[in-house]
Design an enzyme around this catalytic site. Sequence first.
Site, PDB file in Angstrom:
ATOM      1  N   GLU A 162      45.190  63.754 -56.751  1.00 48.30           N
ATOM      2  CA  GLU A 162      44.499  62.769 -56.164  1.00 48.30           C
ATOM      3  C   GLU A 162      45.152  62.323 -54.612  1.00 48.30           C
ATOM      4  OE1 GLU A 162      45.358  59.378 -58.593  1.00 48.30           O
ATOM      5  OE2 GLU A 162      44.352  60.332 -60.109  1.00 48.30           O
ATOM      6  N   ASP A 202      62.453  67.116 -65.691  1.00 47.29           N
ATOM      7  CA  ASP A 202      63.801  67.517 -66.692  1.00 47.29           C
ATOM      8  C   ASP A 202      63.334  67.833 -68.051  1.00 47.29           C
ATOM      9  OD1 ASP A 202      66.843  67.148 -67.058  1.00 47.29           O
ATOM     10  OD2 ASP A 202      66.152  65.741 -68.651  1.00 47.29           O
TER      11      ASP A 202
END
Length: 640
Positions: free
Chosen positions: A302, A227
Amino acid sequence: MTTGPLSTPPSEARNHPINPWWVDAVIYQVYPRSFADADGDGMGDLAGVTAQLPYLEELGVDAIWLSPFYVSPQRDGGYDVADYRDVDPLFGRLEDAERLLDAAHAAGLRVIVDLVPNHTSSAHPWFVEALSADPNTEAGRAVRDRYMFRPGTGADGAEAPNNWQSTFGGPAWTRSTNPDGTPGDWYLHLFDSSQPDLNWDNAEVRGEFEDILRFWLDRGVDGFRVDVAHGLVKAEGLPDHHARPGMVTDAEPLAAAGDADAGEDVAGHRESNPQDHAHPVPYHDQEGVHEIYRSWNAVLAEYDHDPVLVAEAWVSPLERLFRYVRPGEMHQAFNFTFLLAGWDAVRMSDAITVSVQEAEKVGAPNTWVLSNHDTVRHASRFGLADPTRYPNGLGAEDEQPDEALGWKRGRAAAMIELGLPGSAYIYQGDELGLPEHTTLDDSLRQDPTFVRTEGAEKGRDGCRVPMPWRADAPGFGFAVGHHVNTGPSPVNPNTPATPGHDAGAAPLTAAAPWLPQPESYGTYAADRQVDVVGSTFELYRQLLGVRGELDLGTGAFAWSRFHSPELGVLAFTVATGGGQGGYDLDSGDHIPEKVALVMANMGQTAVEVPEEYAAAIFSHDEAMQDGQLMPDSAAWFLRR
């Protein structure tokens, strides 16, 4: 890091294996409070979303994006977050989020969640601690440094630090009160006063959000819609800026026909061309945001399930927007220039042309969108006298859209959006052709924009009205399993009964939806459209099926020789089959296996269709007459 099991999504099943799933995914936005209500309290919830996943499977989307469901006072529909690691009781519990993730993955659907990093709620423990801390101590200054506190100006600091205005109207600064009751420093809030802006120069803030990313990634989420992605970093010194920030002011639509540089649009409004726009706003699109997203990209790397970062960045020109999706940063950025083009062939043609060019420069896919929870629904915008207008809400005293015309144009626009290579987003209800609720009583409005502008702007409540599932049920079946037979869903036979309720028991009584739907929503209800030939739902399902079969999302784009935007005709070709390039798509030389032509008549007169193409799909039953494509219609063709 390995996450939970995931069945093969439709996008992976059909596309070249080297493409990450999000490159061409069709993603469905779920606004949880308005999607489906499983417990009958009048508010949509996560269990309701889980109950209606078969509906989304049937539609054929690849993923869902969930608007905020976090703990929140709900001053701004959940975009005022008090706890980023838990579910607000309105929507269920953390276990409900985990069940939703498991069910979606089992159905082959990815799940993107909203992240709100520009600001927190004023009820967030950090801000509560900041207000209670002594600003004259080192410890007090440390906790306040997580936010944008500044001393006031003028006598006794009684005036705001600068002249910035809130996006929702009114000043962007509110003065705090010290623990001893004396007037304190001012804090910045680019939105409501209950949404204090975070200080992204603070290392603790950066570390906290990286931990939040990992919290949800460890639970199997497939990405984050960010956002106000362009708003985190503010210019050094916080210089004055005269204009009120807005979602449109920083991403103006392309100039209309006949005004390629700058000038009046088709309604006589003065607009600038964003291609000539130098970004002067000191609280938007600052260079420092890119460092943040590079660090977030490293966190996502990751994990081994290709999670995605999606930017909500209202910036222009498009050259600046595509900086957010450079290698090593975010993966998608909503194309609001396309959204703002409206129903206008020249404006939409310009938006697509520049979008394709800029995407190629950075090696990123485009991310097309027509509506979302912040915009008047495009089926209503396109029914206005000026279908390029972008009002901030519509009320009973405003011009009322031509609903039938907007319906036709909305279906045609979907054919444009879903025919374009890249990813596409569908806002809940788009697939039903839902119009805006334009006559909502002002006493029911909850958008802070309506309050802070003292009613001058209606705000976003009209596009957030709950979904209609059953035409003959109270609340149009928004309360799943309530007021009706609590066995399998009449819309989706595989939908389970309301959790915790005996399917053979009497129907439960539900509260009215948190916002009332207009009477016209009965016509658009899902049970009147699923498996009904010619319905908007079936059109979307057909488009998504053909899009997948032909790999349009990874195809090679080119404007067709039939393209004539000055005459209102939008026409482009997509070479299918994984994005092969280097072909003259209209000459017939070195033709790839299949070529699709997307053609939309946005003008006033019927146009001839090419003889060498066979019709595949029309936007509505009367789109083609006497070998001509009628106004406000679209078609997908394949080369014969």
